[in-house]
Write a protein that holds these residues in place. Structure first.
Motif, mmCIF file in Angstrom:
data_model
loop_
_atom_site.group_PDB
_atom_site.id
_atom_site.type_symbol
_atom_site.label_atom_id
_atom_site.label_comp_id
_atom_site.label_asym_id
_atom_site.label_seq_id
_atom_site.Cartn_x
_atom_site.Cartn_y
_atom_site.Cartn_z
ATOM 1 N N ARG A 163 0.705 -1.189 -0.081
ATOM 2 C CA ARG A 163 -0.186 -0.092 0.108
ATOM 3 C C ARG A 163 1.079 1.182 -0.010
ATOM 4 N N ALA A 164 2.018 1.138 -0.221
ATOM 5 C CA ALA A 164 3.033 2.367 -0.121
ATOM 6 C C ALA A 164 3.273 3.261 -1.368
ATOM 7 N N SER A 165 2.653 2.899 -2.459
ATOM 8 C CA SER A 165 2.609 3.572 -3.551
ATOM 9 C C SER A 165 2.064 4.857 -3.400
ATOM 10 N N GLY A 166 2.846 5.971 -4.000
ATOM 11 C CA GLY A 166 2.116 7.290 -3.785
ATOM 12 C C GLY A 166 3.147 8.304 -4.011
ATOM 13 N N ASP A 167 2.811 9.604 -3.993
ATOM 14 C CA ASP A 167 3.282 10.868 -4.373
ATOM 15 C C ASP A 167 4.108 11.358 -3.120
ATOM 16 N N LEU A 168 5.459 11.949 -3.249
ATOM 17 C CA LEU A 168 6.091 12.538 -2.204
ATOM 18 C C LEU A 168 5.636 13.803 -1.826
ATOM 19 N N THR A 169 4.717 14.340 -2.625
ATOM 20 C CA THR A 169 4.025 15.575 -2.251
ATOM 21 C C THR A 169 2.848 15.314 -1.332
ATOM 22 N N ASP A 170 2.420 14.038 -1.140
ATOM 23 C CA ASP A 170 1.399 13.717 -0.349
ATOM 24 C C ASP A 170 1.826 13.347 1.345
ATOM 25 N N LEU A 171 1.181 14.098 2.228
ATOM 26 C CA LEU A 171 1.692 13.863 3.302
ATOM 27 C C LEU A 171 1.250 12.383 4.046
ATOM 28 N N ARG A 172 -0.044 11.926 3.415
ATOM 29 C CA ARG A 172 -0.630 10.686 3.928
ATOM 30 C C ARG A 172 0.302 9.599 3.266
ATOM 31 N N PHE A 173 0.894 9.727 2.200
ATOM 32 C CA PHE A 173 2.002 8.766 1.669
ATOM 33 C C PHE A 173 3.165 8.555 2.515
ATOM 34 N N LEU A 174 3.554 9.914 2.982
ATOM 35 C CA LEU A 174 4.798 9.977 3.877
ATOM 36 C C LEU A 174 4.548 9.654 5.231
ATOM 37 N N VAL A 175 3.743 9.646 5.556
ATOM 38 C CA VAL A 175 3.059 8.927 6.962
ATOM 39 C C VAL A 175 3.389 7.498 6.892
ATOM 40 N N ARG A 176 2.604 6.950 5.748
ATOM 41 C CA ARG A 176 2.755 5.542 5.684
ATOM 42 C C ARG A 176 4.014 5.044 5.577
ATOM 43 N N LEU A 177 4.868 5.626 4.949
ATOM 44 C CA LEU A 177 6.301 5.230 4.773
ATOM 45 C C LEU A 177 7.105 5.473 5.875
ATOM 46 N N LEU A 233 1.459 11.822 12.719
ATOM 47 C CA LEU A 233 0.177 11.874 12.760
ATOM 48 C C LEU A 233 -0.639 12.959 13.360
ATOM 49 N N ALA A 234 0.478 13.646 14.390
ATOM 50 C CA ALA A 234 -0.231 14.763 14.869
ATOM 51 C C ALA A 234 -0.324 16.092 14.082
ATOM 52 N N TYR A 235 0.753 16.029 13.284
ATOM 53 C CA TYR A 235 0.654 16.964 12.292
ATOM 54 C C TYR A 235 -0.768 16.875 11.234
ATOM 55 N N GLU A 236 -0.931 15.498 10.888
ATOM 56 C CA GLU A 236 -2.119 14.960 9.977
ATOM 57 C C GLU A 236 -3.409 15.740 10.692
ATOM 58 N N LEU A 277 1.260 25.118 7.630
ATOM 59 C CA LEU A 277 1.345 24.073 8.348
ATOM 60 C C LEU A 277 1.462 22.773 7.522
ATOM 61 N N ASP A 278 0.967 22.631 6.297
ATOM 62 C CA ASP A 278 1.187 21.409 5.273
ATOM 63 C C ASP A 278 2.535 21.663 4.957
ATOM 64 N N GLU A 279 3.036 22.759 4.780
ATOM 65 C CA GLU A 279 4.609 22.763 4.234
ATOM 66 C C GLU A 279 5.489 22.322 5.265
ATOM 67 N N ARG A 285 5.147 18.263 5.566
ATOM 68 C CA ARG A 285 5.716 17.486 4.777
ATOM 69 C C ARG A 285 7.285 17.867 5.001
ATOM 70 N N LEU A 286 7.604 18.998 5.194
ATOM 71 C CA LEU A 286 9.321 19.094 5.301
ATOM 72 C C LEU A 286 9.909 18.255 6.371
ATOM 73 N N PHE A 287 8.972 18.276 7.461
ATOM 74 C CA PHE A 287 9.337 17.284 8.780
ATOM 75 C C PHE A 287 9.424 15.915 8.280
ATOM 76 N N ALA A 288 8.348 15.333 7.629
ATOM 77 C CA ALA A 288 8.060 13.851 7.093
ATOM 78 C C ALA A 288 9.182 13.562 6.250
ATOM 79 N N LEU A 289 9.279 14.316 5.091
ATOM 80 C CA LEU A 289 10.095 14.065 4.017
ATOM 81 C C LEU A 289 11.531 14.020 4.504
ATOM 82 N N ARG A 290 12.098 14.861 5.424
ATOM 83 C CA ARG A 290 13.290 14.693 5.723
ATOM 84 C C ARG A 290 13.589 13.469 6.632
#
Length: 634
Positions: free
Chosen positions: A457-471, A520-523, A538-540, A543-548
């Motif tokens: 279920r991990a396929s997704g886009d790096l701009t999507d916070l939900r995908f980053l949380v799954r990762l 998840l708290a961000y979400e 807040l979204d930026e 995503r910066l926090f999760a992506l890093r």
């Protein structure tokens, strides 16, 4: 939760400090009532800092100031018992006072939480007279750890032997290793009483470790039978940490803090509804968990203040540009604003996780024991992760302020050393994370929890916070799977050998768990915000926090098939785009911390005219004879 503080409280410090949506995200939907009192308090004169660059007060003077402030704080409360009964008030106290005066936050936390809180928790059925402690005629302290017993405090060796003839207990320290280590037990600040953790012996039987209320000092010296010796100066806040020992000190039967964990009846018989000495000990020191929430709050508040100062200083500290360009603020450089942008994402994450943990802990009070244990584990994980993150943020911000950040009058050095105390207080981070790691590793529910996605279920886009949380959830599972696999390779080893094999990856799993909880708290915070600029900001950050954090584990995710080579290759550009987006809004994001102007004014480098703090009234630019040009200062 009822209002627990003087509704009028101290005055000043702005009229609508919590009106912004991002301030509400950071401080909660009831921020005005939960934080308003403390915000106003730190802006009043007893809590202001001197701004002179000259030598500051000595350690003893700073300790005296902390106790004077404690009395000012206590006088501003409508009831000193109420903060002890409310974990939100205790957390807010630490969130606002720790950046202003770490020593004050320490002595206040011990008095209101560990001391008064324990008395209220254990004496509900037979309340005692607390007026001396409520009015600060006596300051409360907490004596648990010993020279030879820190994180293994259940093994303390101070004894409390029941004496049926006198119907009381005799406290005794049997050897040097059993001296109480680091309580604030000197007469500094006024007479002290303490809750002493001691091994209860009734008819020669060890019933476990309990707390006893013991008067320790009068206004000038330790009471008979009690030895109090100051420890060497420690880094950080100048609290009067001491060695304390007892030589056959008698206290009456009422000194024992009883409850379900046990009590000694009028017939001299010990009775308990709690099986096992370790469980009795944990019940006796239950306030330590609230203390860990307070340590997280101290770290969050200190990191926010330090970051706000660094952002402000970076905006008005100018450096030379290229040969033909005018000077530019140092924050214009990517090498400067990039670390501050990532610190901002981390500080929001720390703040949101702190509030998530506080909410869960408050709800768990009325839940079954299994849910309370899960909430307590999250408290432990958050305390370790948040305080470690705060240290990284504070040190980074100090460095971004250069030599100015090394001067005591600019406030950062005290916070750099102060965070070290939070990392160790209420349980060393590594010790409590190790316990949490063992719990998560053997928790069967972890593998089936709804937040744990299947690999496909991990396929997704790096701009999507939900995908980053799954990762991030997959990263957590990778590390715990590795821990389990390593443990399985030593099936015939003892517990220590098996744990040593698994602990490295298991601790990485705890870190990943904390990161996922923060994401998840961000979400959740994003879901509660309406569309608009605040939500975009807040979204930026999210995503910066999760992506890093995803980038740090990109190799593992690529090897497991959860990221493609193209996604891994694109991580750097994705992070840089978010750094640029967040950096453009650093001042307004720092404004969302709702710090009072009076507080910021006490740190010279927080103001555009910071050089004024170093002006010399007797220098030539002030004393040039009439008609002659005075020197200038740029």
């Amino acid at each position: 939760m009822t209002t627990i503080l003087n509704s009028a409280g101290p005055s000043g410090a702005g009229t609508r400090p919590f009106s912004g949506l991002l301030s509400t995200v950071l401080l909660g939907p009831d921020a005005r009532r939960e934080h308003g009192f403390w915000r106003r308090l730190v802006a009043t004169e007893p809590f202001r800092r001197p701004v002179s660059p000259a030598s500051g007060p000595t350690s003893d003077e700073r300790l005296a100031l902390a106790h004077a402030r404690l009395r000012a704080l206590n006088g501003a409360l409508d009831s000193a018992a109420r903060p002890a009964a409310d974990p939100r008030a205790l957390a807010a106290l630490h969130e606002w006072l720790a950046p202003v005066d770490p020593a004050l936050a320490t002595v206040a936390g011990i008095h209101y939480n560990l001391f008064l809180g324990s008395l209220l928790d254990h004496d509900a059925d037979s309340p005692r007279d607390l007026s001396d402690y409520l009015q600060l005629r006596r300051i409360g302290t907490f004596l648990c750890t010993e020279v030879a017993h820190g994180n293994d405090a259940a093994a303390v060796e101070t004894t409390a032997t029941y004496d049926p003839g006198r119907d009381g207990f005799v406290l005794h320290t049997p050897h040097a290793g059993a001296q109480k280590f680091m309580p604030n037990t000197s007469p500094a600040g006024g007479p002290k009483s303490g809750l002493v953790a001691a091994r209860l012996l009734v008819d020669g039987v060890d019933q476990g470790v309990f707390l006893l209320l013991v008067p320790l000092t009068d206004a000038s010296r330790a009471l008979p039978g009690i030895r109090v010796r100051r420890l060497p100066a420690r880094m950080g806040s100048p609290v009067d940490h001491c060695l304390t020992s007892f030589d056959q000190v008698f206290v009456d039967r009422g000194a024992l803090l009883g409850g379900a964990q046990g009590r000694v009846g009028g017939d001299g018989v010990f009775r308990s509804d709690t099986e096992g000495r370790r469980r009795r000990f944990l019940a006796s020191i239950g306030r330590v968990t609230t203390g860990r929430i307070c340590m997280s709050a101290s770290a969050v508040g200190s990191a926010r203040v330090t970051l706000a100062i660094a952002v402000r200083y970076g905006g008005h500290r100018f450096v030379s540009g290229s040969r033909s360009a005018p000077p530019v603020p140092v924050i214009a450089h990517r090498s400067h604003h990039g670390p501050l942008a990532e610190a901002m994402a981390a500080v929001f994450a720390m703040s949101l996780l702190h509030r998530r943990v506080l909410d869960r802990w408050e709800r768990a009070a009325a839940r079954p024991p299994a849910e309370r244990e899960t909430a307590e584990r999250l408290v432990d994980i958050a305390k370790g992760w948040i305080t470690w993150q705060a240290r990284s943020v504070i040190v980074e911000c100090r460095e971004r302020c250069g030599a100015q950040g090394l001067l005591e009058n600019n406030g950062m050095t005290e916070l750099v050393t102060g965070i070290e105390g939070a990392i160790t207080a209420e349980g060393d981070n590594l010790a409590i994370h190790s316990r949490a790691a063992a719990g998560l590793l053997f928790d069967a529910a972890r593998a089936t929890a709804q937040e744990e996605p299947a690999a496909g279920r991990a396929s997704g886009d790096l701009t999507d916070l939900r995908f980053l949380v799954r990762l991030l959830a997959l990263v957590e599972r990778i590390w715990f799977d590795r821990a389990a696999a390593r443990m399985a390779r030593v099936p015939h080893g003892g517990p220590l050998e098996r744990w040593n094999a698994a602990s490295g990856p298991a601790l990485r799993g705890v870190e990943a768990h904390a990161v996922r909880q923060a994401a998840l708290a961000y979400e959740s915070a994003l879901a509660a915000l309406p569309p608009g600029e605040d939500r975009e900001r807040l979204d930026e950050l999210a995503r910066l926090f999760a992506l890093r954090r995803v980038a740090r584990h990109s190799g593992d995710l690529l090897a497991a098939g959860h990221l493609t080579a193209g996604q891994v290759d694109g991580l750097t550009d994705a992070v840089e785009r978010l750094v640029a987006a967040v950096s453009g809004h650093l001042p307004e994001l720092a404004e969302s911390f709702a710090l009072p102007g009076e507080l910021l004014a006490d740190w010279p480098i927080a103001g555009a005219r910071y050089t004024d703090a170093y002006d010399d009234p007797g220098a030539s630019w002030h004393t040039a004879p009439a008609g002659e040009p005075a020197g200038g200062q740029r």
